[in-house]
Write a protein that holds these residues in place. Structure first.
Motif, mmCIF file in Angstrom:
data_model
loop_
_atom_site.group_PDB
_atom_site.id
_atom_site.type_symbol
_atom_site.label_atom_id
_atom_site.label_comp_id
_atom_site.label_asym_id
_atom_site.label_seq_id
_atom_site.Cartn_x
_atom_site.Cartn_y
_atom_site.Cartn_z
ATOM 1 N N PHE A 123 0.834 -1.210 0.000
ATOM 2 C CA PHE A 123 0.000 0.000 0.000
ATOM 3 C C PHE A 123 0.862 1.251 0.000
ATOM 4 O O PHE A 123 0.609 2.194 -0.773
ATOM 5 C CB PHE A 123 -0.928 0.011 1.218
ATOM 6 N N ASP A 251 -7.591 -0.311 0.553
ATOM 7 C CA ASP A 251 -6.706 0.859 0.478
ATOM 8 C C ASP A 251 -6.997 1.771 1.665
ATOM 9 O O ASP A 251 -8.103 2.288 1.812
ATOM 10 C CB ASP A 251 -6.944 1.607 -0.839
ATOM 11 N N TYR A 487 -3.380 -3.607 -6.525
ATOM 12 C CA TYR A 487 -4.648 -3.830 -5.833
ATOM 13 C C TYR A 487 -5.126 -5.282 -5.872
ATOM 14 O O TYR A 487 -5.636 -5.810 -4.893
ATOM 15 C CB TYR A 487 -5.740 -2.931 -6.423
#
Length: 560
Positions: A123, A251, A487
């Motif tokens: 991330f 996220d 992702y």
């Protein structure tokens, strides 16, 4: 830019910064600073989630995308409402029950510290890059169009965001984003109204839509299974769903927005509000771009909207050749204007449609030839001008005062997204890496202080990334490409944690490392359109983890 434009622009930005810092000063504990005291209402959550995603890139690139390619880009968002429902039913109850500060805390309780740390690091890498791009996007375009110093613009935007984000944390981000969204929506509606009002007297809004349709700009849905088409109904529904699940579900820049909610119900309502409003909002922004296209069917437009690229070729040995192309462009614009006026008065004439399409093809070829000349003049010059279309319209056609308002829209959007990103980067660094690996027990005040220092540090890193970034094919695509590379892998880790209970930490950790390498290779080798990388990464990490776990289990049986 007149004096009134400067007053509106500077006044709007200073009000947002000072209001955010004033309203949220004095956070004394981690819950206040990172989760905003867990007291946000659903409409605050919904607007904050939307403002985090709607960066300056959205308002610069999306109209340009529609100008060149039409409304088809809206399919990219078709999976978002589906993802919102899944997150409300699966992700939010788990996060709320465990009272986590970050999404990655859950991974330690399900797997182990190294898996939590890996997800947090993935991330930090992608969001750290994205934070720099959300600063860089408006800065490079405004610097090219207005002649402002690029580095100075990067620093100004970054410093303004750092001031109130360091001061008030999550609550400052949420408070300011409500003002920013008000400025953004107000500015875009005014721009849309003015564009339509600038069309010829006998060209109504409905006729304008027909004219856009004749040029292929109103083709919203593409049901083909052709992987060469980047935006189709299927890539939006499938790839878009996985991208939205990853972005909104894992996220931290988004998770932190709804973790600040007062209750599960407020969090869920906030996301549903975003899911219902996001697609119409993107449709509207694309429609603004289509109306700009129609406007330029009756008004002069530059051969290339990037003024820096135009200046380069005009100061080179190819200036005469470029001038010939400009004159051809002007002649084509006259013919297009006449054909579109005729079509506006006779919407059922298929011959006129063919004529318009032929003229569009000639114009496109002429623009491509111009880009080739620019590249000959300077191989490093940026020939892509999608991101300059809307700002060119603003600066050359809007009345005094409204230019300042629309520039405030662009910079407000940049600040809102960057603030969320810095806030999330700092929270993840503080809670997932620093706090979890510091052996000595510290006070809440210490972690608040460290979160502020991490916010400052990530702000400076984002400014540095912005200063060294380069313009890509299209900025809104660049941000989504960066997200899609990471992702799918992270989402797969979370889905394994939620649903595949027999898979253990070592299998997931090894699978995640292998998958990330495969996805990066796949993107580099252009195996598929980037939206499909989300599904691909998710499927690969789950498959490899299940395979490794099965092999481990079989080996244990053989050794026993």
């Amino acid at each position: 830019m007149t004096q009134i434009d400067w007053i509106i622009l500077i006044g709007t930005l200073l009000f947002i910064v000072s209001y955010g810092a004033y309203k949220t000063k004095g956070s004394k504990n981690v819950t206040d600073y990172i989760k905003g005291g867990s007291e946000a209402k659903w409409w605050t959550i919904g607007l904050s989630v939307m403002a985090t995603q709607a960066s300056a890139i959205t308002f610069l690139s999306t109209p340009g995308q529609a100008f060149h390619s039409g409304m088809g880009f809206v399919q990219f968002y078709f999976g978002l409402p589906i993802a919102m429902v899944v997150i409300c039913l699966v992700f939010i109850p788990i996060y709320h029950r465990l009272k986590v500060f970050t999404a990655y805390e859950y991974l330690e309780s399900r797997f182990d510290l190294k898996t939590r740390s890996l997800a947090a690091i993935l991330f930090l890498i992608q969001r750290g890059l994205a934070a720099g791009i959300t600063i860089f996007a408006p800065a490079i375009i405004l610097s090219a169009v207005l002649g402002w110093n690029l580095t100075m613009l990067n620093i100004i935007i970054g410093v303004l965001v750092i001031i109130y984000t360091v001061s008030g944390g999550t609550k400052a981000v949420s408070v300011t984003q409500k003002q920013q969204m008000a400025v953004i929506f107000g500015g875009m509606f005014v721009a849309f109204y003015l564009i339509v009002s600038y069309l010829p007297a006998d060209i109504s809004f409905s006729k304008a839509l027909k004219i856009a349709g004749a040029s292929g700009k109103m083709e919203v849905l593409d049901f083909s299974f052709n992987l060469d088409n980047r935006y189709t109904f299927w890539s939006g529904i499938i790839g878009g769903t996985f991208l939205a699940l990853s972005y909104f579900g894992t996220d931290q820049s988004q998770v932190q927005r709804y973790l600040s909610g007062k209750s599960i119900k407020e969090m869920q309502l906030g996301l549903i509000f975003n899911g219902l409003l996001k697609v119409p909002m993107q449709f509207f922004i694309l429609l603004v771009g289509v109306m700009v296209f129609v406007f330029y069917q009756f008004n002069a437009s530059p051969l290339n909207f990037n003024p820096t690229a135009t200046e380069i070729v005009k100061n080179s040995e190819y200036s005469k050749e470029y001038e010939v192309l400009e004159n051809k462009h002007k002649d084509l614009e006259i013919l297009k204007s006449e054909a579109n006026l005729k079509y506006g008065n006779n919407l059922d004439d298929p011959i006129l449609v063919k004529e318009i399409q032929h003229l569009n093809l000639l114009e496109k070829e002429n623009r491509e030839t111009a880009k080739e000349l620019i590249k000959k003049a300077d191989a490093d010059a940026e020939t892509n001008d999608k991101d300059y279309v809307f700002i060119h319209f603003i600066l050359n056609n809007l009345p005094r005062g409204l230019i300042g308002l629309l520039l405030a829209v662009i910079l407000s959007a940049a600040m809102s997204s960057t603030a969320s990103e810095l806030n999330a980067l700092a929270s993840t660094t503080a809670m997932d890496l620093y706090k979890r690996n510091v052996k000595v027990e510290r006070t809440d005040a210490h972690y608040v202080s460290m979160s502020k220092w991490f916010t400052l540090a990530w702000g400076l890193i984002a400014i540095l990334v912005a200063c060294f970034a380069n313009l890509f094919d299209n900025l809104i695509q660049l941000v989504n490409i960066i997200g899609s590379i990471f992702y799918g892998n992270v989402l797969g880790i979370f889905l394994l944690a939620f649903f595949i209970k027999y898979v253990k930490s070592n299998a997931v950790f090894i699978a995640a490392l292998i998958t990330q390498a495969i996805v990066i290779l796949g993107w580099w080798q252009d195996w598929m359109p980037y939206l499909w990388l989300n599904l691909f990464g998710c499927a690969v990490v789950m498959f490899i983890a299940i395979l490794i776990q099965g092999l481990t289990k079989n080996n244990n049986k053989l050794n026993s």
